[in-house]
Design a protein around this motif. Structure first.
Motif, short mmCIF file in Angstrom:
data_model
loop_
_atom_site.label_atom_id
_atom_site.label_comp_id
_atom_site.label_asym_id
_atom_site.label_seq_id
_atom_site.Cartn_x
_atom_site.Cartn_y
_atom_site.Cartn_z
N ASP A 88 0.61 -1.24 0.05
CA ASP A 88 0.01 -0.13 0.03
C ASP A 88 1.11 1.18 -0.12
OD1 ASP A 88 -2.42 1.61 -0.04
OD2 ASP A 88 -2.86 1.20 2.02
N PHE A 89 0.43 2.39 -0.32
CA PHE A 89 0.93 3.74 -0.36
C PHE A 89 0.94 4.22 0.99
CE2 PHE A 89 -0.75 3.73 -4.69
CZ PHE A 89 0.31 3.77 -5.37
N GLY A 90 2.17 5.07 1.28
CA GLY A 90 2.22 5.63 2.60
C GLY A 90 1.37 6.91 2.57
N ASP A 91 1.03 7.56 1.59
CA ASP A 91 0.09 8.65 1.65
C ASP A 91 -1.13 8.67 0.80
OD1 ASP A 91 1.61 8.43 -0.73
OD2 ASP A 91 1.30 10.81 -1.15
N SER A 92 -1.92 9.42 0.83
CA SER A 92 -3.05 9.20 0.03
C SER A 92 -3.10 9.52 -1.33
CB SER A 92 -4.35 10.24 0.63
OG SER A 92 -4.26 10.32 2.35
N ALA A 93 -2.37 10.40 -1.60
CA ALA A 93 -1.99 10.71 -3.35
C ALA A 93 -1.26 9.70 -4.06
CB ALA A 93 -1.53 12.34 -3.15
N GLY A 94 -0.63 8.84 -3.30
CA GLY A 94 0.08 7.74 -3.91
C GLY A 94 1.37 8.29 -4.57
N MET A 95 2.01 9.13 -3.94
CA MET A 95 3.31 9.57 -4.36
C MET A 95 4.48 8.70 -3.88
SD MET A 95 3.00 13.53 -3.72
CE MET A 95 4.50 14.08 -4.61
N THR A 96 4.31 8.05 -2.72
CA THR A 96 5.42 7.20 -1.84
C THR A 96 5.65 5.87 -2.84
OG1 THR A 96 3.96 6.13 -0.31
CG2 THR A 96 4.72 8.31 0.24
N PRO A 97 6.72 5.15 -2.49
CA PRO A 97 6.75 3.66 -2.87
C PRO A 97 5.64 2.89 -2.24
CG PRO A 97 8.87 4.81 -2.31
CD PRO A 97 7.88 5.59 -1.82
N LEU A 98 5.28 1.77 -2.97
CA LEU A 98 4.59 0.89 -2.27
C LEU A 98 4.98 -0.07 -1.43
CD1 LEU A 98 2.61 0.14 -5.43
CD2 LEU A 98 1.29 0.84 -3.56
N LEU A 99 4.69 -0.15 -0.09
CA LEU A 99 5.40 -0.73 0.98
C LEU A 99 4.49 -1.94 1.44
CD1 LEU A 99 6.57 2.36 3.03
CD2 LEU A 99 8.14 0.81 1.46
N PRO A 100 5.00 -3.22 1.67
CA PRO A 100 4.48 -4.18 2.28
C PRO A 100 3.93 -3.89 3.63
CG PRO A 100 6.55 -4.75 2.16
CD PRO A 100 6.73 -3.30 1.66
N MET A 101 2.77 -3.90 3.90
CA MET A 101 2.30 -3.45 5.35
C MET A 101 0.97 -3.85 5.78
SD MET A 101 1.22 0.63 4.73
CE MET A 101 2.68 1.48 4.71
N TYR A 102 0.39 -3.84 7.09
CA TYR A 102 -0.67 -4.22 7.49
C TYR A 102 -1.56 -2.66 7.22
CZ TYR A 102 -0.22 -8.63 9.41
OH TYR A 102 -0.06 -10.08 9.40
N THR A 103 -2.63 -2.63 6.76
CA THR A 103 -2.91 -1.48 6.34
C THR A 103 -4.50 -1.36 6.57
OG1 THR A 103 -3.08 0.39 4.55
CG2 THR A 103 -2.68 -1.88 3.82
N LEU A 104 -5.27 -0.33 6.32
CA LEU A 104 -6.47 -0.24 6.33
C LEU A 104 -6.81 0.65 5.01
CD1 LEU A 104 -7.18 1.01 9.96
CD2 LEU A 104 -7.99 -1.31 9.02
N GLY A 105 -6.01 0.78 4.36
CA GLY A 105 -6.08 1.55 2.78
C GLY A 105 -5.51 2.82 3.02
N HIS A 106 -4.93 3.27 1.90
CA HIS A 106 -4.53 4.58 1.98
C HIS A 106 -5.40 5.88 1.95
CE1 HIS A 106 -4.21 3.59 -2.14
NE2 HIS A 106 -4.28 5.06 -2.26
N ASN A 107 -6.69 5.55 1.66
CA ASN A 107 -7.53 6.48 1.49
C ASN A 107 -8.53 6.38 3.00
OD1 ASN A 107 -7.05 7.49 -0.96
ND2 ASN A 107 -8.30 5.91 -1.92
N PHE A 108 -7.96 5.82 3.52
CA PHE A 108 -9.02 5.58 4.90
C PHE A 108 -8.65 6.70 5.99
CE2 PHE A 108 -9.07 4.20 9.51
CZ PHE A 108 -10.27 4.06 9.76
N ILE A 109 -9.74 7.48 6.37
CA ILE A 109 -9.57 8.56 7.25
C ILE A 109 -10.32 8.15 8.53
CG2 ILE A 109 -10.57 11.06 7.63
CD1 ILE A 109 -9.23 10.99 5.00
N PRO A 110 -9.36 8.14 9.63
CA PRO A 110 -9.72 7.67 10.86
C PRO A 110 -10.72 8.41 11.67
CG PRO A 110 -7.26 7.49 10.79
CD PRO A 110 -7.90 8.49 9.38
N GLU A 111 -11.41 7.88 12.57
CA GLU A 111 -12.26 8.73 13.38
C GLU A 111 -11.36 9.88 14.03
OE1 GLU A 111 -15.67 8.69 14.47
OE2 GLU A 111 -15.82 7.68 12.67
N LYS A 112 -11.94 10.94 14.64
CA LYS A 112 -11.09 11.98 15.08
C LYS A 112 -10.91 11.95 16.39
CE LYS A 112 -12.76 15.58 11.72
NZ LYS A 112 -13.87 16.16 11.29
N ILE A 113 -10.29 10.59 16.75
CA ILE A 113 -9.92 10.54 18.35
C ILE A 113 -8.84 11.50 18.51
CG2 ILE A 113 -10.38 8.14 18.41
CD1 ILE A 113 -7.44 7.39 18.14
#
Lengths: 451, 451
Positions: free
Chosen positions: B309-334
């Protein structure tokens, strides 16, 4: 001189005694007077307000007083406190002098106030006290006492000056986090509060009013006592742990201060660092200067009058011999809330009168300028109060450079400014007013406070 | 076990090397992929963004990497950091277990972020870099990098997520105090920012957008680089000073942890304390558990998918093998802004996949409850992020008590909460929402982030 910028003590090296300057003062202070009879009062007159052990300390002439083991254990949470050499700030101003600072903000309260809060809560607990009342302005003292009381299972009720209560929600919330009850003052809980509110429902409050409210509650119940965070002898005694440590640390740095500097409100942080060094001057003939730096808008030491005055606006406290601007004086709303007090403690007042210490007044903006320089070079955002000590230290370094000499300068960095960040915002926006009290204004303030 | 509650190291005992877990991982992580070609990329692909020395560290398999003398000197401003035994909190919950915490909030930035900020600014300075860009959410990373850049004479431009910029003025002002320029993101300074603002002039921003803005500025000028405060291998490397010290301190305490706990955002503070202990497990067969605690509202480790997955929403970073919720995910405002990130660093992801570390998710309110207990007993108001580690430690102690055993528990207290006091206000008012992401919501988030 050692090259390191941080001088630490081990826990074993931490002093086990507070230093009582009363033992070494050539002229002892004049006695407190009863507010009504104007006769000298003895310690028993304070028994309704303070626990006996603190009253004993208030009048003690013993040179050293042992710190109880339980207080030592709590001091060890954050003490010995570090002493730093401000190498980066020295470089930034290009001085030939060496500038050291003792940092007292690295504890749960963010300021030196913890040193006496822990001791006072301990002695109250020893005497079976269940509840303590106090006042707070900016909130440093209130936060310090909140955690200490919670630790000893004592309820704490804090009367917080109403204008600060609304302007500084961070400090109020810190007190809540430490389980204290915080009430904006004037309140409807007390006769003194209600009297003020009847006259002026929108009263912003003052430290004087808050003290009256806290004392009024305390004297009504034998298991409730009142606690004060500055001015009094026993409070200053507890703060001498600062200077006792600093003496050892300067020795470790293989250096010795020509001048020791502290900001000045009621006197506790200045005296805390300065008195152990003053002992070396009084008892051992060391050549050293002690400089208290106060706000130009609240210049009790530099422009005030030495006379008997009340500690609070309502006149409930004993009359004390002090440099004062008059107990009715309401200082300008500078951001260094801890320095907005009309009078100076009895010990400092006598020592200033006798020429053993010096005082100078500084403007708010210049102090913040020093504070920002300090933050950028040394990496600690100082409390607005502490910026007065920084500005004082910078003055000494610049003066020495002009004279072509190198001095060793030590100041007390009494606390961090994490809860005062809005004051820095005003500084950056250019909205920080400067105010210097004139001699005429001082005369008028004192005339307005006849006792 | 020693009786003292504070375990210190001398400056001489401070480790002189960072630990690189890559050397001891049974399965090395899969390589990063080019965002367009999807082919594995080499270190040279990062040269426009990071200085060479950091890129070397990013891909190094050396077990230990020397900390430069100049970084050591700056670490000495606040390191070695203290390790405390939480004796008062142990008493308050009546546990038979021993709970220790490493405190990383006692520095100019108020969190562990200083450990990598100083190192990154140093390496950039060594390579002649004049300006750094970065993003920040809650602002801990931004404040850490601000002072470090100012110290090395590097200009810093911080893109701060707009909603935080307005909600957390304290952190923004701290960055200003340390001489950084802070811009709310999305801004009109960049193409990425303008594109977002065209679509939505009221966009609250996100970490992903801020990363894109910072990277866009950095790649335009050879003397400007970009800096990241978590996730990447070199960042995690710098944080291992935490665990390296903690190992020595546990030895001094004559004790050894059964479990080591850290809160989890991108992975830097958890890895910082855990990896040196994990080395003892991987290389020396020590029996020890490592537990990462993440928010139930942002559960990448416990419910996310292991994938590129990407490290940023816009997809400018390299793709990295990671546990992810998807680079477009916007978490709750905790309020734990530092834990609101969609993905986990590559090293932690691989180690979790291979079963060498554990993860658990916690709700916000329970964490604040632990945070208040901790403040009242131990006298440090924790950062919202750090309350997740506290809650994790309390879980372990209670579980041990139910099982009738005594455990040794160590957690990382990554920072203080002085600039997050309004979150405590909401907690006290009962206005702190809880949110647990369901498996369906996770599936939808990942589906919404196809690469």
């Amino acid at each position: 001189m050692k090259k390191t910028s941080k001088i630490l003590l081990s826990e074993k090296e931490m002093p086990r005694q507070w230093y009582n300057i009363m033992a070494d003062m050539p002229n002892k202070p004049m006695p407190p007077l009863h507010p009504a009879t104007r006769e000298p009062i003895g310690p028993e007159a304070l028994a309704a307000v303070f626990p006996m052990e603190l009253i004993k300390q208030e009048v003690s002439t013993e040179r050293y007083i042992d710190i109880p083991d339980e207080v030592i254990d709590l001091y060890k949470m954050y003490r010995p406190a570090p002493l730093f050499r401000a190498i980066n700030m020295e470089k930034a101003i290009g001085t030939k002098s060496r500038i050291y600072y003792k940092y007292e903000g690295g504890n749960y309260s963010g300021s030196h106030k913890a040193n006496t809060a822990i001791a006072q809560a301990y002695y109250n607990k020893q005497e079976g006290i269940k509840r303590i009342t106090t006042e707070t302005g900016a909130g440093q003292w209130g936060s310090a006492l909140s955690w200490a009381c919670h630790h000893f299972g004592i309820e704490l009720l804090v009367f917080m000056v109403k204008v600060s209560y609304h302007q500084k929600p961070g400090r109020k919330l810190l007190m809540n986090s430490y389980n204290a009850r915080v009430v904006p003052s004037p309140s409807t809980m007390t006769e003194s509060g209600r009297r003020i509110l009847e006259k002026d429902p929108d009263s912003p409050g003052s430290l004087g009013i808050a003290i009256s409210e806290a004392m009024e509650i305390a004297v009504q119940d034998p298991y409730t006592k009142y606690s004060l965070g500055s001015v009094l002898n026993h409070v200053i005694l507890h703060q001498t742990i600062i200077g006792q440590e600093a003496l050892l640390q300067m020795e470790k740095a293989d250096d010795y201060p020509d001048v020791v500097i502290g900001c000045f409100g009621g006197g506790s942080n200045f005296s805390g660092i300065a008195f152990p060094f003053l002992r070396e001057k009084l008892a051992n003939g060391k050549n050293i200067r002690l400089v208290a730096v106060e706000p130009a808008s609240c210049p009790k030491l530099t422009k005030g009058k030495f006379m008997y005055d009340f500690g609070d606006s309502a006149g409930m406290t004993p009359l004390l011999p002090m440099y004062t601007l008059g107990h009715n004086f309401i200082p300008e709303k500078i951001h260094a809330g801890g320095l907005r007090y009309h009078g100076a403690g009895v010990l400092v007042s006598q020592l200033l009168k006798d020429g053993f210490i010096e005082a100078k007044a500084k403007m708010q903006r210049e102090c913040f300028e020093g504070g920002v320089l300090f933050a950028r070079t040394e990496g600690i955002l100082p409390a607005p109060e502490s910026t007065y000590a920084i500005a004082g230290a910078l003055d000494e370094a610049r003066k020495a450079d002009i004279e072509g000499v190198s001095k060793t300068i030590l100041f007390n960095l009494s606390g961090h400014g994490h809860f005062d960040i809005s004051a820095y915002e005003k500084y950056f926006e250019g909205n920080l007013p400067d105010h210097e009290m004139t001699a005429t204004e001082v005369d008028a303030a004192i005339a307005n406070s006849e006792i």
